[in-house]
Design a protein around this motif. Structure first.
Motif, PDB file in Angstrom:
ATOM      1  N   GLU A 117       0.574  -1.184  -0.007  1.00  0.00           N
ATOM      2  CA  GLU A 117       0.034   0.141   0.026  1.00  0.00           C
ATOM      3  C   GLU A 117       1.069   1.280  -0.163  1.00  0.00           C
ATOM      4  OE1 GLU A 117      -2.549  -0.282   3.377  1.00  0.00           O
ATOM      5  OE2 GLU A 117      -3.796  -1.910   2.594  1.00  0.00           O
ATOM      6  N   VAL A 118       2.028   0.968   0.333  1.00  0.00           N
ATOM      7  CA  VAL A 118       2.906   2.235   0.184  1.00  0.00           C
ATOM      8  C   VAL A 118       3.133   2.908  -1.049  1.00  0.00           C
ATOM      9  CG1 VAL A 118       5.391   3.049   0.876  1.00  0.00           C
ATOM     10  CG2 VAL A 118       4.220   1.526   2.391  1.00  0.00           C
ATOM     11  N   GLU A 119       3.276   4.136  -1.275  1.00  0.00           N
ATOM     12  CA  GLU A 119       3.379   4.609  -2.751  1.00  0.00           C
ATOM     13  C   GLU A 119       4.600   4.329  -3.233  1.00  0.00           C
ATOM     14  OE1 GLU A 119       1.207   6.288  -4.629  1.00  0.00           O
ATOM     15  OE2 GLU A 119      -0.369   6.163  -3.006  1.00  0.00           O
ATOM     16  N   PRO A 120       4.600   4.006  -4.573  1.00  0.00           N
ATOM     17  CA  PRO A 120       5.964   3.449  -5.082  1.00  0.00           C
ATOM     18  C   PRO A 120       6.885   4.648  -5.096  1.00  0.00           C
ATOM     19  CG  PRO A 120       4.126   2.731  -6.475  1.00  0.00           C
ATOM     20  CD  PRO A 120       3.499   3.623  -5.260  1.00  0.00           C
ATOM     21  N   GLY A 121       6.312   5.886  -5.101  1.00  0.00           N
ATOM     22  CA  GLY A 121       7.239   7.262  -4.992  1.00  0.00           C
ATOM     23  C   GLY A 121       8.151   7.257  -3.966  1.00  0.00           C
ATOM     24  N   VAL A 122       7.648   6.718  -2.766  1.00  0.00           N
ATOM     25  CA  VAL A 122       8.190   6.530  -1.563  1.00  0.00           C
ATOM     26  C   VAL A 122       9.662   5.893  -1.647  1.00  0.00           C
ATOM     27  CG1 VAL A 122       8.651   5.883   0.873  1.00  0.00           C
ATOM     28  CG2 VAL A 122       6.497   6.963  -0.168  1.00  0.00           C
ATOM     29  N   VAL A 123       9.602   4.565  -2.304  1.00  0.00           N
ATOM     30  CA  VAL A 123      10.714   3.904  -2.592  1.00  0.00           C
ATOM     31  C   VAL A 123      11.592   4.426  -3.613  1.00  0.00           C
ATOM     32  CG1 VAL A 123      11.526   1.676  -3.498  1.00  0.00           C
ATOM     33  CG2 VAL A 123       9.503   1.847  -2.105  1.00  0.00           C
ATOM     34  N   GLU A 124      11.133   4.978  -4.703  1.00  0.00           N
ATOM     35  CA  GLU A 124      11.857   5.682  -5.706  1.00  0.00           C
ATOM     36  C   GLU A 124      12.661   6.845  -4.958  1.00  0.00           C
ATOM     37  OE1 GLU A 124       8.822   6.851  -8.584  1.00  0.00           O
ATOM     38  OE2 GLU A 124       8.504   4.663  -9.348  1.00  0.00           O
ATOM     39  N   ALA A 125      12.025   7.609  -4.254  1.00  0.00           N
ATOM     40  CA  ALA A 125      12.765   8.888  -3.550  1.00  0.00           C
ATOM     41  C   ALA A 125      13.946   8.374  -2.768  1.00  0.00           C
ATOM     42  CB  ALA A 125      11.661   9.555  -2.696  1.00  0.00           C
ATOM     43  N   ALA A 126      13.556   7.080  -2.168  1.00  0.00           N
ATOM     44  CA  ALA A 126      14.544   6.548  -1.364  1.00  0.00           C
ATOM     45  C   ALA A 126      15.898   6.146  -1.898  1.00  0.00           C
ATOM     46  CB  ALA A 126      14.274   5.587  -0.379  1.00  0.00           C
ATOM     47  N   GLN A 127      15.620   5.389  -2.973  1.00  0.00           N
ATOM     48  CA  GLN A 127      16.628   5.181  -4.098  1.00  0.00           C
ATOM     49  C   GLN A 127      17.144   6.265  -4.616  1.00  0.00           C
ATOM     50  OE1 GLN A 127      13.974   2.697  -6.618  1.00  0.00           O
ATOM     51  NE2 GLN A 127      15.271   0.777  -5.904  1.00  0.00           N
ATOM     52  N   ALA A 128      16.701   7.182  -4.942  1.00  0.00           N
ATOM     53  CA  ALA A 128      17.474   8.545  -5.497  1.00  0.00           C
ATOM     54  C   ALA A 128      18.440   9.160  -4.423  1.00  0.00           C
ATOM     55  CB  ALA A 128      16.307   9.612  -5.854  1.00  0.00           C
ATOM     56  N   MET A 129      17.978   8.776  -3.020  1.00  0.00           N
ATOM     57  CA  MET A 129      18.768   9.516  -2.167  1.00  0.00           C
ATOM     58  C   MET A 129      20.097   8.635  -1.875  1.00  0.00           C
ATOM     59  SD  MET A 129      16.429  11.523   0.676  1.00  0.00           S
ATOM     60  CE  MET A 129      15.289   9.721   0.740  1.00  0.00           C
ATOM     61  N   TRP A 138      13.521  -0.393   6.278  1.00  0.00           N
ATOM     62  CA  TRP A 138      13.546   0.100   7.902  1.00  0.00           C
ATOM     63  C   TRP A 138      13.291   1.541   8.245  1.00  0.00           C
ATOM     64  CZ3 TRP A 138      12.552  -3.312  11.811  1.00  0.00           C
ATOM     65  CH2 TRP A 138      13.002  -4.426  11.526  1.00  0.00           C
ATOM     66  N   ARG A 139      13.673   2.298   7.112  1.00  0.00           N
ATOM     67  CA  ARG A 139      13.305   3.919   7.365  1.00  0.00           C
ATOM     68  C   ARG A 139      12.281   4.286   6.516  1.00  0.00           C
ATOM     69  NH1 ARG A 139      19.693   6.414   7.880  1.00  0.00           N
ATOM     70  NH2 ARG A 139      20.144   4.698   9.738  1.00  0.00           N
ATOM     71  N   PHE A 140      11.821   3.552   5.450  1.00  0.00           N
ATOM     72  CA  PHE A 140      10.728   4.032   4.441  1.00  0.00           C
ATOM     73  C   PHE A 140       9.535   3.082   4.338  1.00  0.00           C
ATOM     74  CE2 PHE A 140      14.639   6.020   3.334  1.00  0.00           C
ATOM     75  CZ  PHE A 140      14.492   7.460   2.915  1.00  0.00           C
ATOM     76  N   LEU A 141       9.834   1.926   4.104  1.00  0.00           N
ATOM     77  CA  LEU A 141       8.675   1.169   3.863  1.00  0.00           C
ATOM     78  C   LEU A 141       7.818   0.915   5.112  1.00  0.00           C
ATOM     79  CD1 LEU A 141       9.763  -1.878   1.271  1.00  0.00           C
ATOM     80  CD2 LEU A 141       7.841  -0.101   1.138  1.00  0.00           C
ATOM     81  N   LEU A 142       8.451   0.470   6.359  1.00  0.00           N
ATOM     82  CA  LEU A 142       7.890  -0.125   7.508  1.00  0.00           C
ATOM     83  C   LEU A 142       7.344   1.314   7.896  1.00  0.00           C
ATOM     84  CD1 LEU A 142      10.359  -2.792   8.783  1.00  0.00           C
ATOM     85  CD2 LEU A 142       8.093  -3.021   7.726  1.00  0.00           C
ATOM     86  N   PRO A 143       7.968   2.438   8.316  1.00  0.00           N
ATOM     87  CA  PRO A 143       7.278   3.531   9.026  1.00  0.00           C
ATOM     88  C   PRO A 143       5.993   3.969   7.987  1.00  0.00           C
ATOM     89  CG  PRO A 143       9.619   3.747   8.863  1.00  0.00           C
ATOM     90  CD  PRO A 143       9.418   2.579   8.040  1.00  0.00           C
ATOM     91  N   GLU A 144       5.933   3.876   6.722  1.00  0.00           N
ATOM     92  CA  GLU A 144       4.927   4.353   5.892  1.00  0.00           C
ATOM     93  C   GLU A 144       3.738   3.183   5.924  1.00  0.00           C
ATOM     94  OE1 GLU A 144       4.371   7.154   3.932  1.00  0.00           O
ATOM     95  OE2 GLU A 144       6.141   8.111   4.674  1.00  0.00           O
ATOM     96  N   ALA A 145       4.181   2.259   6.479  1.00  0.00           N
ATOM     97  CA  ALA A 145       2.926   1.058   6.458  1.00  0.00           C
ATOM     98  C   ALA A 145       2.563   0.737   8.202  1.00  0.00           C
ATOM     99  CB  ALA A 145       3.665  -0.287   5.673  1.00  0.00           C
ATOM    100  N   LEU A 146       3.084   1.446   8.880  1.00  0.00           N
ATOM    101  CA  LEU A 146       3.090   1.175  10.374  1.00  0.00           C
ATOM    102  C   LEU A 146       1.487   1.129  10.585  1.00  0.00           C
ATOM    103  CD1 LEU A 146       4.537   0.292  12.642  1.00  0.00           C
ATOM    104  CD2 LEU A 146       4.717   2.772  13.356  1.00  0.00           C
TER     105      LEU A 146
END
Length: 220
Positions: A117-129, A138-146
């Motif tokens: 359910e986490v927006e793909p853009g969150v993962v893409e932004a994390a990869q871009a960083m 641990w810092r993007f997927l899980l917090p967003e889906a908590l």
């Protein structure tokens, strides 16, 4: 012969405690097993950060197999393994083993759905960083889906409450055992009503707590 309520009430207390033990212990082990399974299912699926079609296909198939088996059949099918682990096929401890087999794959799917359910853009932004796969998890997927994960845990707990009652059909203990032993076998409808009401109360409490925790996390 009149029903002996003086004998029943102490056993009802024991049944409530047995149900709570079965649900809490089996949920803990199911989360320990199912949570990593759900994460692996997500990150290894096609197009994700650790794509591995073989791992994904194997795990997904195994989970589907266990989830397709009705609990009452699973309960009987793994009796030899249950005896090996607990030394018995009846009682509260013995019921926990099939409950884990039943709930762990279910938890895995719930975790998978929550993370998807986490927006793909969150993962893409994390990869871009430049975040590593571990950091993305641990810092993007899980917090967003908590928030969704709390609701998933709520659903799993309610499912375990129902399954624990079903375990009473084969002497698993708890409220289900009381309902069958005293309610069904002795034709005491009042016992069945009491156990059903208690199970409804448990479910309502769990659902309310899960909704509250999910709302608190969502606000943060």
């Amino acid at each position: 012969m009149a029903f002996d309520w003086a004998v029943f009430w102490p056993q009802l207390i024991d049944g409530i405690l047995a149900t709570l033990i079965m649900v809490i212990v089996s949920l803990a082990f199911s989360v320990l097993i199912g949570f990593p399974l759900g994460v692996v299912l997500v990150v290894t699926r096609p197009g994700h950060i650790l794509e591995n079609r073989i791992v994904y296909a194997i795990l997904s198939t195994i989970i589907n197999i266990f989830r397709s088996v009705p609990f009452i059949i699973l309960l009987v099918a793994i009796i030899p393994f249950t005896r090996l682990v607990t030394g018995s096929s009846i009682g509260t401890a013995a019921a926990i083993v099939p409950l884990i087999f039943y709930a762990a794959p279910y938890v895995g799917r719930l975790v998978e759905n929550s993370l998807l359910e986490v927006e793909p853009g969150v993962v893409e932004a994390a990869q871009a960083m430049g975040a590593t796969p571990w950091q993305i998890i641990w810092r993007f997927l899980l917090p967003e889906a908590l928030s969704s994960l709390f609701l998933a845990a709520t659903i799993a707990t309610i499912g375990l409450i129902g399954a624990s009652a079903m375990a009473g059909a084969v002497g698993g203990g708890g409220l289900g055992d009381l309902a069958i032993t005293y309610g069904y076998n002795q034709f005491e409808v009042r016992v069945i009503v009491i156990t059903v009401v208690l199970l409804i109360i448990f479910v309502q409490l769990v659902q309310s707590l899960g909704n509250y925790l999910a709302q608190v996390v969502r606000r943060k």
